[in-house]
Design a protein around this motif. Sequence first.
Motif, PDB file in Angstrom:
ATOM      1  N   ALA A 197      20.564  16.269 -56.505  1.00  0.00           N
ATOM      2  CA  ALA A 197      20.651  16.667 -55.148  1.00  0.00           C
ATOM      3  C   ALA A 197      20.310  15.365 -54.197  1.00  0.00           C
ATOM      4  O   ALA A 197      20.009  14.346 -54.680  1.00  0.00           O
ATOM      5  CB  ALA A 197      20.036  17.933 -54.776  1.00  0.00           C
ATOM      6  N   ASP A 246      28.322  22.781 -50.175  1.00  0.00           N
ATOM      7  CA  ASP A 246      27.750  21.722 -50.914  1.00  0.00           C
ATOM      8  C   ASP A 246      26.834  20.915 -50.279  1.00  0.00           C
ATOM      9  O   ASP A 246      25.902  20.342 -50.699  1.00  0.00           O
ATOM     10  CB  ASP A 246      29.263  20.806 -51.077  1.00  0.00           C
ATOM     11  N   SER A 292      22.841  24.365 -59.548  1.00  0.00           N
ATOM     12  CA  SER A 292      24.196  24.908 -59.107  1.00  0.00           C
ATOM     13  C   SER A 292      24.886  23.792 -58.869  1.00  0.00           C
ATOM     14  O   SER A 292      26.215  23.787 -58.789  1.00  0.00           O
ATOM     15  CB  SER A 292      23.877  26.066 -58.122  1.00  0.00           C
ATOM     16  N   LEU A 293      24.502  22.766 -58.246  1.00  0.00           N
ATOM     17  CA  LEU A 293      25.246  21.623 -58.020  1.00  0.00           C
ATOM     18  C   LEU A 293      25.794  20.894 -59.353  1.00  0.00           C
ATOM     19  O   LEU A 293      27.024  20.339 -59.141  1.00  0.00           O
ATOM     20  CB  LEU A 293      24.398  20.458 -57.236  1.00  0.00           C
ATOM     21  N   ARG A 332      23.776  22.991 -50.565  1.00  0.00           N
ATOM     22  CA  ARG A 332      22.799  22.893 -51.659  1.00  0.00           C
ATOM     23  C   ARG A 332      22.467  21.605 -52.175  1.00  0.00           C
ATOM     24  O   ARG A 332      21.408  21.135 -52.666  1.00  0.00           O
ATOM     25  CB  ARG A 332      23.936  23.033 -52.886  1.00  0.00           C
ATOM     26  N   CYS A 361      19.637  22.024 -54.536  1.00  0.00           N
ATOM     27  CA  CYS A 361      19.805  23.134 -55.766  1.00  0.00           C
ATOM     28  C   CYS A 361      20.608  22.308 -56.704  1.00  0.00           C
ATOM     29  O   CYS A 361      21.641  22.358 -56.953  1.00  0.00           O
ATOM     30  CB  CYS A 361      20.634  24.123 -55.125  1.00  0.00           C
ATOM     31  N   THR A 393      26.899  29.575 -53.448  1.00  0.00           N
ATOM     32  CA  THR A 393      25.520  29.821 -52.768  1.00  0.00           C
ATOM     33  C   THR A 393      24.569  30.702 -53.546  1.00  0.00           C
ATOM     34  O   THR A 393      23.941  31.577 -52.867  1.00  0.00           O
ATOM     35  CB  THR A 393      25.564  30.267 -51.254  1.00  0.00           C
ATOM     36  N   LEU A 428      20.860  31.630 -52.622  1.00  0.00           N
ATOM     37  CA  LEU A 428      20.552  30.624 -51.405  1.00  0.00           C
ATOM     38  C   LEU A 428      20.250  31.668 -50.103  1.00  0.00           C
ATOM     39  O   LEU A 428      19.410  31.753 -49.369  1.00  0.00           O
ATOM     40  CB  LEU A 428      21.841  29.684 -50.854  1.00  0.00           C
TER      41      LEU A 428
END
Lengths: 289, 289
Positions: free
Chosen positions: B225, B209, B220-221, B212, B217, B281, B284
């Motif tokens: 951010a 977390d 996907s979060l 990200r 990101c 991830t 990532l």
Amino acid sequence: MGVSQRIDTAITRAIRLGQDGQAAPKQLADALMYACTPGGARIRPTILVSVAMACGDDRPEMTDAAATALELIHCASLVHDDLPCFDDADLRRGKPSVHRAFSQPLAVLTGDSLIVMAFEVLARASAVAPDRLAPLVSLLARQTGMPHGICAGQGWESEDKIDLSAYHRSKTGALFIAATQMGAVAAGQDSEPWYELGARIGEAFQVADDLRDALGCEESLGKPAHQDEVHNRPNAVAALGVEGAVTRLTDILSGAIASIPSCPGEAMLAKMVRLQAERLTPGLTPVRV
Amino acid sequence: MGVSQRIDTAITRAIRLGQDGQAAPKQLADALMYACTPGGARIRPTILVSVAMACGDDRPEMTDAAATALELIHCASLVHDDLPCFDDADLRRGKPSVHRAFSQPLAVLTGDSLIVMAFEVLARASAVAPDRLAPLVSLLARQTGMPHGICAGQGWESEDKIDLSAYHRSKTGALFIAATQMGAVAAGQDSEPWYELGARIGEAFQVADDLRDALGCEESLGKPAHQDEVHNRPNAVAALGVEGAVTRLTDILSGAIASIPSCPGEAMLAKMVRLQAERLTPGLTPVRV
């Protein structure tokens, strides 16, 4: 130990278990204790313990846990109801409300933690009577959450069209129904025959609260009066007048006493209902039932 | 039915029971469903069900209830964390947060109702395995409330001096510990050997977390951010750099897999942990463990 001391001891012990010295955030730990002590009239757990005693109270640890759980839920509801987005109340029980004394984030977390603690307390005590845990959790959850508990009661205030009967039963009646039914179950009895007593005490409490709010009895309310008028909420005094509301209160209490199921402590319970009625309307009027 | 569909079906069914046509406040009922569906990755209940299946899953109704209860608590925490007094988040899972879509009062009540519903769901299902109710309620309450659950985790953010280890374990680790331990108990096994797997997955999730959040990101979060920087919260990338954080994530996941107790589904569980790591991830870096 009297009922009142028994309840306070159980509540304080439960909250102390939610602290843990260095390993817990101190302000939130303090806020939990601040929200629950010193208590108000502790009317809901008093009713719960009275019903359990009338039913024999064969597992006092289970009764204490049920009374504590119910009061923790009640205190949680007060903390959240006082938030700026609801009543925006500065005072509660004669001292600053939790979000005033601590902060809004801590007030939200205090309510959340107290709700969780209520169920935890029931689980911890259930070793002495494992088969009573499921009905106690179910009864408490039903009268707290959606669709019929106090959360639903507050939820009705966001609706354009209010179902008044569901609103009052959920908002005020729910935790009194939990009180009588959980008291019976904590003592190993069936919950169903105890529904009506709780519902009627709840109705009486609503009318008494309406009376105190309309007549400005801030001291016995423990919160600012005239809030129903300010927030445009339904109020029995607005509908029936003061005398009409007092008559209605007396009628409801008579019905409550008549509904008490046959049990060893029936006479004691009737006395308790009368006593609570007098506490609900101090100096207002002699409510004799 | 796959694990993912099994979980969604159980959650939707639980929330539908919290509605009740005319007798429930409609907006709050809608907000409960809105807060929980469509879901995010459902990572916590997926872990719970995976552990239960690895342990034999002899009472699937109890497993479904435990998974639902855990996800309801997680959704409640998201709704309350998004409130203006906490993260003041406009978006969650790609749509307006509950207080933006409904209102602040309804967001507070949604969180409260979901917490209550979590315990209610456990009690309702416990008819098939009565002796598992007390440990499930205790485990869920411990990892949700004070002094060690996610409420405590949020509470640490109001302290001047933060116990960082307690903060991370409570804020992120708690519900992963609940996932592995409740999964074992739902399948009739002892919870204790499953603590470490949950704790390590929680640590991995925290580092992922942090990665990200720091790398922006948003997709996907499912939320804005760079919030750690904005709110001045501790972040593994700030402390270790990106490469250091990725190495740390890989190490933690290896430890998680090594900690899996011996059970029929050990290999399947190791695969599940690897899969979740890849989901955590996306794009990532190839985290191979």
